[in-house]
Design an enzyme around this catalytic site. Sequence first.
Site, PDB file in Angstrom:
ATOM      1  CG  ASP A   3     -26.562   2.566 -25.246  1.00  0.00           C
ATOM      2  OD1 ASP A   3     -25.375   2.206 -25.263  1.00  0.00           O
ATOM      3  OD2 ASP A   3     -26.907   3.748 -25.113  1.00  0.00           O
ATOM      4  CG  HIS A   8     -22.078   8.601 -28.337  1.00  0.00           C
ATOM      5  ND1 HIS A   8     -21.841   7.664 -27.352  1.00  0.00           N
ATOM      6  CD2 HIS A   8     -23.409   8.759 -28.384  1.00  0.00           C
ATOM      7  CE1 HIS A   8     -22.998   7.293 -26.827  1.00  0.00           C
ATOM      8  NE2 HIS A   8     -23.965   7.945 -27.420  1.00  0.00           N
TER       9      HIS A   8
HETATM   10  C1  PEP Z   1     -29.380   4.531 -28.385  1.00  0.00           C
HETATM   11  O1  PEP Z   1     -28.713   3.998 -27.496  1.00  0.00           O
HETATM   12  O2  PEP Z   1     -29.860   3.907 -29.358  1.00  0.00           O
HETATM   13  C2  PEP Z   1     -29.638   5.983 -28.345  1.00  0.00           C
HETATM   14  C3  PEP Z   1     -30.438   6.567 -29.202  1.00  0.00           C
HETATM   15  O3  PEP Z   1     -28.971   6.711 -27.408  1.00  0.00           O
HETATM   16  P1  PEP Z   1     -27.418   7.129 -27.553  1.00  0.00           P
HETATM   17  O4  PEP Z   1     -26.967   6.779 -28.929  1.00  0.00           O
HETATM   18  O5  PEP Z   1     -27.335   8.576 -27.273  1.00  0.00           O
HETATM   19  O6  PEP Z   1     -26.763   6.298 -26.489  1.00  0.00           O
HETATM   20 MG    MG Z   2     -28.292   5.071 -25.675  1.00  0.00          MG
END
Ligand code: PEP
Ligand code: MG
Length: 632
Positions: free
Chosen positions: A490, A225
């Site tokens: 994820d 993140h």
């Molecule tokens: C993902 O998991 O690809 C997604 C877009 O959500 P985040 O990155 O906020 O977990």
């Molecule tokens: Mg995600």
Amino acid sequence: MPTSRPPSSPGLTIEPLHGIAGSPGVAIATALVLEPGTGRIPRRTVLKEEIPLELERYADAVEEAKAQIAEVHTRVAAKLPAEHLKILEAYQVMLGDPSLASSVHAEIEERNRNAEWAVEISVQQIVREFDLLDDAYLRERRHDVEFVGDRLQRALAGNAPRSVGAMRLTEPGQTRVRRPTPPLGVHVAQPTIVVAHDLSPADTAAMIREPIVGFVTEVGTRTSHTAIMARALEIPAVVGVAGALASIRTGDIVIVDGLRGEVHIRPSTDMAARARARGDRHFSRTQLLRKRLREPMTLADGTRVVLKANVELPTEALLAVEHGAEGIGLYRTEFLYIDRKEAPSEDEQFELYRTIAQMISPRTVTLRTFDLGGDKRSPAISIPDEANPALGLRAIRLALREPALFMAQLRAMVRASAYGELRVMVPMVSSVAEFRECRSLLDRAIAEVEAAGHEHGELPLGMMIEVPAAAVCADLFAREAAFFSLGTNDLVQYALAIDRASQQLASLASPFDPAILRLIANVVRAAREANIPVSICGAMASDPLAALLLVGMGIRELSMEAAAIAEIKEAMRRMTLEECEVLAAEVMTLATAAEVELCVAETFAPRLSDLLGGEDLTAPPPIVSSRPPPIA
Ligand code: PEP
Ligand code: MG
């Protein structure tokens, strides 16, 4: 625990450090090294010119803590016996104690520590002195000293510089600032590169209002993140740089090369000039691409593909359309919660969602319900410490355990739907039962909004496909969900069992892995059969080569950091649908991620070399993408 060290002496050439290109662009500036601390107390070495400010922050914190205790004293004076009130008076005396003040001053002035760190050390010293006392009663007084230290830390946290979380939109184009408690007390006067072991998404977001021009972290990957946030803020970043803290000192001049994933410490004039030239070339290339942003997005044969923006912060919504986004494909609402002690109210959220809906209208905004937990925590919601937070109480699981918070968010979304095209998207759904529970809560929210006499519009309910269980059972979900959005960050983490923040395993966490491609193909097939839209909002969408493959697999809508849109658009303009489909069919026969990557690179990279930074993608190491610099 590293102590404060002077910048490296000039004259030595240091080997570059290698990491992962987390956010593109090149930055050259002075480093600020954030020392790893315990708990939430930010520890950092301050520059000489920051010392007066730190002393002032300490003085203000003492006054604020005194005022708070005085206020408590007044409130309880009539209710408590005199001996209890004496404790409060003793706290006041301790706060004003000259030996505490002189110790804190020495830590700031002589050891260049920030006020929080200086207070922490000084309080620990006094506590140790109490521990040595023979008298048991006096020994117990150590707790009072700790209490005073805690009051000072709280006052310092409230008195730290403003963070991005402080910003929220009230009217289109207008910003208002509230007074939050930022996660790290980082405030700098000049362009600075922040070097840290790790930065939480909240830490990164909190730096938007500071002149921070680059990030280097020891941990993290392109899909962690922190890297996502750095790309959103268009700040060059290199993540997963082992040994950064041991090698870089506060005050060192550092080059952050977010194109190559390299960090140069105290570069020679030559090296700096070359890095600057590389950054300039990247800048000119992206400026050129941006000139074509207004043209509709089609492949070379005219096939239409929709590109939308991922948004983490309200201010980014303004930029999304400027970058050519045809809507917001993922609004990560959890960032409204992460740096504040109280969750945003229904009204506050309503105003924000309404503003964004109006700003983006007639395009669609997909509001994802809060995806808190994992590495995105909020002081407003208590989440138990778990051995594996990514597999724990996160996202929809947490929302269903906190129905009051979830309902407030849903009602805010329902009310805002009267002002634009909104969709609600649920993160981390892993069972149909869970999705049905969301459906009934959204129905209840609609009924409550109607009962309160508010208007609302249509509000399709869809879901992220980011847990393998959901991808495997996509046909079952497709009967109930209005749309799917693939969260490959994820999906890769959970399907391949690789922590998305692990730089050790980053090379194995490939979205080109055959397992991931098969899961995606299954989701696309299920969506097509049920006639519901499917898009992708994971970071895979913003890699030009991966984006072409996804189009070949049947995806016609991609959502990514706004700054990546121009480049993806250009990549797609050069290929036909047939070429993408032939490639997609071919890679489905391959057995390893490396084979898939090579096949994709051999097919398309020669025609994209200008976009891919001129790297030879048919040879290891694997793909490096480049992103545009900020729009001026
Ligand atoms: C993902 O998991 O690809 C997604 C877009 O959500 P985040 O990155 O906020 O977990
Ligand atoms: Mg995600």
